[in-house]
Motif scaffolding. Sequence first.
Motif, PDB file in Angstrom:
ATOM      1  N   SER A  44      -0.973  -1.202   7.384  1.00 41.94           N
ATOM      2  CA  SER A  44      -1.071   0.256   7.312  1.00 41.94           C
ATOM      3  C   SER A  44      -0.853   0.727   5.879  1.00 41.94           C
ATOM      4  CB  SER A  44      -0.041   0.885   8.252  1.00 41.94           C
ATOM      5  OG  SER A  44      -0.058   2.291   8.129  1.00 41.94           O
ATOM      6  N   GLU A  45       0.153   0.152   5.215  1.00 38.47           N
ATOM      7  CA  GLU A  45       0.426   0.514   3.823  1.00 38.47           C
ATOM      8  C   GLU A  45      -0.731   0.093   2.921  1.00 38.47           C
ATOM      9  OE1 GLU A  45       2.561   2.111   0.639  1.00 38.47           O
ATOM     10  OE2 GLU A  45       2.877   2.281   2.804  1.00 38.47           O
ATOM     11  N   MET A  46      -1.325  -1.046   3.231  1.00 41.11           N
ATOM     12  CA  MET A  46      -2.463  -1.534   2.449  1.00 41.11           C
ATOM     13  C   MET A  46      -3.642  -0.574   2.545  1.00 41.11           C
ATOM     14  SD  MET A  46      -3.498  -4.142   0.603  1.00 41.11           S
ATOM     15  CE  MET A  46      -5.012  -4.947   0.074  1.00 41.11           C
ATOM     16  N   ALA A  47      -3.869  -0.053   3.739  1.00 37.36           N
ATOM     17  CA  ALA A  47      -4.965   0.905   3.930  1.00 37.36           C
ATOM     18  C   ALA A  47      -4.727   2.170   3.106  1.00 37.36           C
ATOM     19  CB  ALA A  47      -5.091   1.249   5.411  1.00 37.36           C
ATOM     20  N   LYS A  48      -3.460   2.632   3.077  1.00 42.34           N
ATOM     21  CA  LYS A  48      -3.134   3.830   2.283  1.00 42.34           C
ATOM     22  C   LYS A  48      -3.324   3.564   0.798  1.00 42.34           C
ATOM     23  CE  LYS A  48       0.308   5.524   5.603  1.00 42.34           C
ATOM     24  NZ  LYS A  48       1.754   5.801   5.823  1.00 42.34           N
ATOM     25  N   LEU A  49      -2.864   2.406   0.328  1.00 49.63           N
ATOM     26  CA  LEU A  49      -3.015   2.070  -1.091  1.00 49.63           C
ATOM     27  C   LEU A  49      -4.476   1.915  -1.482  1.00 49.63           C
ATOM     28  CD1 LEU A  49      -0.114  -0.515  -1.635  1.00 49.63           C
ATOM     29  CD2 LEU A  49      -0.281   1.795  -2.570  1.00 49.63           C
ATOM     30  N   TYR A  79      -4.946   6.915 -16.811  1.00 47.37           N
ATOM     31  CA  TYR A  79      -5.041   5.462 -16.899  1.00 47.37           C
ATOM     32  C   TYR A  79      -3.751   4.781 -16.433  1.00 47.37           C
ATOM     33  CZ  TYR A  79      -9.624   5.064 -19.054  1.00 47.37           C
ATOM     34  OH  TYR A  79     -10.982   5.077 -19.262  1.00 47.37           O
ATOM     35  N   ASN A  80      -2.603   5.383 -16.733  1.00 46.54           N
ATOM     36  CA  ASN A  80      -1.338   4.818 -16.254  1.00 46.54           C
ATOM     37  C   ASN A  80      -1.259   4.848 -14.727  1.00 46.54           C
ATOM     38  OD1 ASN A  80      -0.375   4.205 -18.786  1.00 46.54           O
ATOM     39  ND2 ASN A  80       0.791   6.100 -19.028  1.00 46.54           N
ATOM     40  N   SER A  81      -1.749   5.938 -14.127  1.00 49.85           N
ATOM     41  CA  SER A  81      -1.763   6.045 -12.663  1.00 49.85           C
ATOM     42  C   SER A  81      -2.679   4.995 -12.054  1.00 49.85           C
ATOM     43  CB  SER A  81      -2.212   7.449 -12.245  1.00 49.85           C
ATOM     44  OG  SER A  81      -1.313   8.430 -12.713  1.00 49.85           O
ATOM     45  N   ALA A  82      -3.829   4.772 -12.711  1.00 50.32           N
ATOM     46  CA  ALA A  82      -4.772   3.764 -12.206  1.00 50.32           C
ATOM     47  C   ALA A  82      -4.174   2.365 -12.306  1.00 50.32           C
ATOM     48  CB  ALA A  82      -6.074   3.831 -12.991  1.00 50.32           C
ATOM     49  N   LEU A  83      -3.498   2.083 -13.422  1.00 49.90           N
ATOM     50  CA  LEU A  83      -2.886   0.772 -13.609  1.00 49.90           C
ATOM     51  C   LEU A  83      -1.777   0.534 -12.581  1.00 49.90           C
ATOM     52  CD1 LEU A  83      -2.710  -1.799 -15.319  1.00 49.90           C
ATOM     53  CD2 LEU A  83      -1.100  -0.607 -16.821  1.00 49.90           C
ATOM     54  N   GLU A  84      -0.956   1.546 -12.355  1.00 49.72           N
ATOM     55  CA  GLU A  84       0.130   1.421 -11.382  1.00 49.72           C
ATOM     56  C   GLU A  84      -0.428   1.188  -9.978  1.00 49.72           C
ATOM     57  OE1 GLU A  84       3.766   4.074  -9.447  1.00 49.72           O
ATOM     58  OE2 GLU A  84       2.506   4.919 -11.022  1.00 49.72           O
ATOM     59  N   ALA A  85      -1.489   1.919  -9.630  1.00 50.88           N
ATOM     60  CA  ALA A  85      -2.088   1.776  -8.302  1.00 50.88           C
ATOM     61  C   ALA A  85      -2.665   0.377  -8.113  1.00 50.88           C
ATOM     62  CB  ALA A  85      -3.168   2.833  -8.108  1.00 50.88           C
ATOM     63  N   GLN A  87      -1.708  -2.375  -9.665  1.00 52.84           N
ATOM     64  CA  GLN A  87      -0.616  -3.340  -9.573  1.00 52.84           C
ATOM     65  C   GLN A  87       0.015  -3.332  -8.188  1.00 52.84           C
ATOM     66  OE1 GLN A  87       1.877  -2.109 -12.848  1.00 52.84           O
ATOM     67  NE2 GLN A  87       0.922  -3.545 -14.280  1.00 52.84           N
ATOM     68  N   ARG A  88       0.260  -2.144  -7.642  1.00 50.09           N
ATOM     69  CA  ARG A  88       0.826  -2.042  -6.302  1.00 50.09           C
ATOM     70  C   ARG A  88      -0.112  -2.638  -5.259  1.00 50.09           C
ATOM     71  NH1 ARG A  88       3.154   3.682  -4.704  1.00 50.09           N
ATOM     72  NH2 ARG A  88       3.724   2.387  -2.922  1.00 50.09           N
ATOM     73  N   LEU A  89      -1.413  -2.410  -5.465  1.00 51.34           N
ATOM     74  CA  LEU A  89      -2.400  -2.965  -4.535  1.00 51.34           C
ATOM     75  C   LEU A  89      -2.404  -4.492  -4.609  1.00 51.34           C
ATOM     76  CD1 LEU A  89      -4.592  -2.014  -2.529  1.00 51.34           C
ATOM     77  CD2 LEU A  89      -6.244  -2.172  -4.390  1.00 51.34           C
ATOM     78  N   LEU A  90      -2.284  -5.041  -5.822  1.00 48.91           N
ATOM     79  CA  LEU A  90      -2.263  -6.490  -6.004  1.00 48.91           C
ATOM     80  C   LEU A  90      -1.029  -7.102  -5.347  1.00 48.91           C
ATOM     81  CD1 LEU A  90      -3.703  -8.898  -7.362  1.00 48.91           C
ATOM     82  CD2 LEU A  90      -2.296  -8.492  -9.381  1.00 48.91           C
ATOM     83  N   VAL A  91       0.127  -6.464  -5.560  1.00 45.87           N
ATOM     84  CA  VAL A  91       1.371  -6.958  -4.958  1.00 45.87           C
ATOM     85  C   VAL A  91       1.289  -6.904  -3.434  1.00 45.87           C
ATOM     86  CG1 VAL A  91       3.834  -6.473  -4.661  1.00 45.87           C
ATOM     87  CG2 VAL A  91       2.813  -6.390  -6.944  1.00 45.87           C
ATOM     88  N   MET A  92       0.748  -5.812  -2.908  1.00 47.63           N
ATOM     89  CA  MET A  92       0.646  -5.662  -1.459  1.00 47.63           C
ATOM     90  C   MET A  92      -0.308  -6.692  -0.864  1.00 47.63           C
ATOM     91  SD  MET A  92       1.610  -4.299   1.283  1.00 47.63           S
ATOM     92  CE  MET A  92       2.668  -3.025   0.633  1.00 47.63           C
ATOM     93  N   ARG A  93      -1.386  -6.999  -1.584  1.00 49.69           N
ATOM     94  CA  ARG A  93      -2.313  -8.024  -1.088  1.00 49.69           C
ATOM     95  C   ARG A  93      -1.629  -9.384  -1.000  1.00 49.69           C
ATOM     96  NH1 ARG A  93      -7.634  -6.296  -4.610  1.00 49.69           N
ATOM     97  NH2 ARG A  93      -8.493  -4.798  -3.121  1.00 49.69           N
ATOM     98  N   GLY A  94      -0.826  -9.716  -2.034  1.00 49.51           N
ATOM     99  CA  GLY A  94      -0.092 -10.974  -1.998  1.00 49.51           C
ATOM    100  C   GLY A  94       0.903 -11.022  -0.849  1.00 49.51           C
ATOM    101  N   GLN A  95       1.606  -9.903  -0.651  1.00 49.79           N
ATOM    102  CA  GLN A  95       2.576  -9.843   0.444  1.00 49.79           C
ATOM    103  C   GLN A  95       1.880  -9.945   1.796  1.00 49.79           C
ATOM    104  OE1 GLN A  95       5.233  -6.469   0.229  1.00 49.79           O
ATOM    105  NE2 GLN A  95       5.736  -6.578   2.398  1.00 49.79           N
ATOM    106  N   LEU A  96       0.742  -9.283   1.913  1.00 52.76           N
ATOM    107  CA  LEU A  96      -0.015  -9.310   3.162  1.00 52.76           C
ATOM    108  C   LEU A  96      -0.511 -10.721   3.469  1.00 52.76           C
ATOM    109  CD1 LEU A  96      -1.053  -7.333   5.363  1.00 52.76           C
ATOM    110  CD2 LEU A  96      -3.176  -7.175   4.076  1.00 52.76           C
ATOM    111  N   GLU A  97      -1.001 -11.411   2.437  1.00 43.68           N
ATOM    112  CA  GLU A  97      -1.493 -12.775   2.632  1.00 43.68           C
ATOM    113  C   GLU A  97      -0.364 -13.707   3.059  1.00 43.68           C
ATOM    114  OE1 GLU A  97      -3.827 -16.300   0.125  1.00 43.68           O
ATOM    115  OE2 GLU A  97      -3.555 -14.300  -0.745  1.00 43.68           O
ATOM    116  N   LYS A  98       0.811 -13.545   2.435  1.00 46.19           N
ATOM    117  CA  LYS A  98       1.963 -14.377   2.799  1.00 46.19           C
ATOM    118  C   LYS A  98       2.398 -14.115   4.245  1.00 46.19           C
ATOM    119  CE  LYS A  98       6.599 -15.737   1.353  1.00 46.19           C
ATOM    120  NZ  LYS A  98       7.083 -15.801   2.737  1.00 46.19           N
TER     121      LYS A  98
END
Length: 357
Positions: A44-49, A79-85, A87-98
Motif C-alpha cells: 500500500s505504501e509502495m503504491a502511494k510512493l 529537484y531535491n523533492s524528486a531525489l528524496e522521492a 530514494q524512498r521509492l528505492l528503499v521501499m522496493r528493496g524492503q518489499l522484495e525482502k
Amino acid sequence: MTLQVPVTPEEESQTSFVDEIEEEYERVRQTLKEVSLMLEQSQSEMAKLTQRNATITSHLQQVQAQFDTMPRMDIKIAYNSALEAQQRLLVMRGQLEKLQNDEESLRRYLNLLEKVRNYLAQDSRAHGNSRVAISNRPASLEMVINAQEAERQRLSRQMHDGPAQALSNFIVQTEIVARLLDVDQERAKEEMANLKNAAMSTFKEVRTFIFELRPMMLDDLGLFPTIKRYVESFKEQTGCDIHLTIKGSERRLQSFLEVMIFRALQELIGNAYRHNQDIPGKLQITAGIHLDDVVIKVSVADNGKGFDPDIMDKTGHLGLNLIRERVELLGGHMEIDSGTGRGTRVTFQVPVLEAES
C-alpha cells in the motif's frame, strides 16, 4: 485403581520432539501472519510512493519547460523533492522484495512442518498410541547409513591403494638404501632422493584424505574459502576444467549448514567427474553459489553424458537422494535437469541461517 503405563525414555524423547514441532509450527505460522501483514502495508505504501513519484516527475517536466525563468530556489526545491522521492521509492522496493522473499521462505517452511505433523499424526494412528510416536520406517536412517558405509569403503580402498601401498614400498626402499651405503654411496643418494619424493607424494595424498574427511579450514575460515580451496585442489588433481562463481556477501553461516552445503558440492562435483571420465572431449564443470539475505542457492552443471532422471528415481541414487532429503529437511528444495547426451545440472536452495556473532 488406575494402572499407570510406564513411559520409556524413547517415548518421552518422541513426545518432546512432537511438542517441539508443534511449537515451531505455531511460531512460524504467527511469523508468517505478521510478515504477510507487513507486506500488505508495504505494498500500500509502495503504491502511494509510486503515485507521488509520478506527480513529482510531472512537476519536474514543468520545471524543465520553465528552467530559464523559474527562480533557482524553486528549481532546487523541485529537484531535491524528486531525489528524496526516488530514494524512498528505492528503499521501499528493496524492503518489499525482502518481505516477499521472507514470505515465500516461511510458506515453504510452514508447508514442510505441516507435512511432518501429518506424517507423525498418521504414524500415531497406525500405532494406536495416544502419545504421538515417531515412525519406525527406516528408509531415511538406512539411506544415511548406506551413504556413510559407501564413503568409508571408498576411503578404505583409496588408503589401501595409495598411502598403505606407498608405506610398504618405503620399507623395501630403506632396505635397499641400507645395503647400498656400503657398496655404492652415489646410488644410495639417488635412492634416498627417490624415497624423499615418494614420501612427499604420499604426504600430499594423506592431506587430501584428511581434507575430504573433515577440512579443518571449514571450522576456522568458513564455507566459502573452503569451497575455493577444494575446487582448486580438485582441478590440480584431476586436470578437470572446473569454474566456480560466488555471488553475494560472503559470511559465516550456521556450522551444520556450512557442512551440509560443502558436502553437497563435494558430492555433486565428484559425481560429475566420476560418471564422465569416458566422454569424448574435455569435461567442463561449472559450480555456482548465490547468497542473499534470505536463501543460498547452489548449482553444479557439466557437459557430460547425462542420465534419465526418471530412471534415477526408480533405481535410486544414494548421493543425490541424500542431498535432496537434507535440503528438504532444512526447508529448501532441489531440482535435477538432465537427459541422455546433454549433460546434467543440479540446483538446490535452502534458507540462510547465519552464524551467531
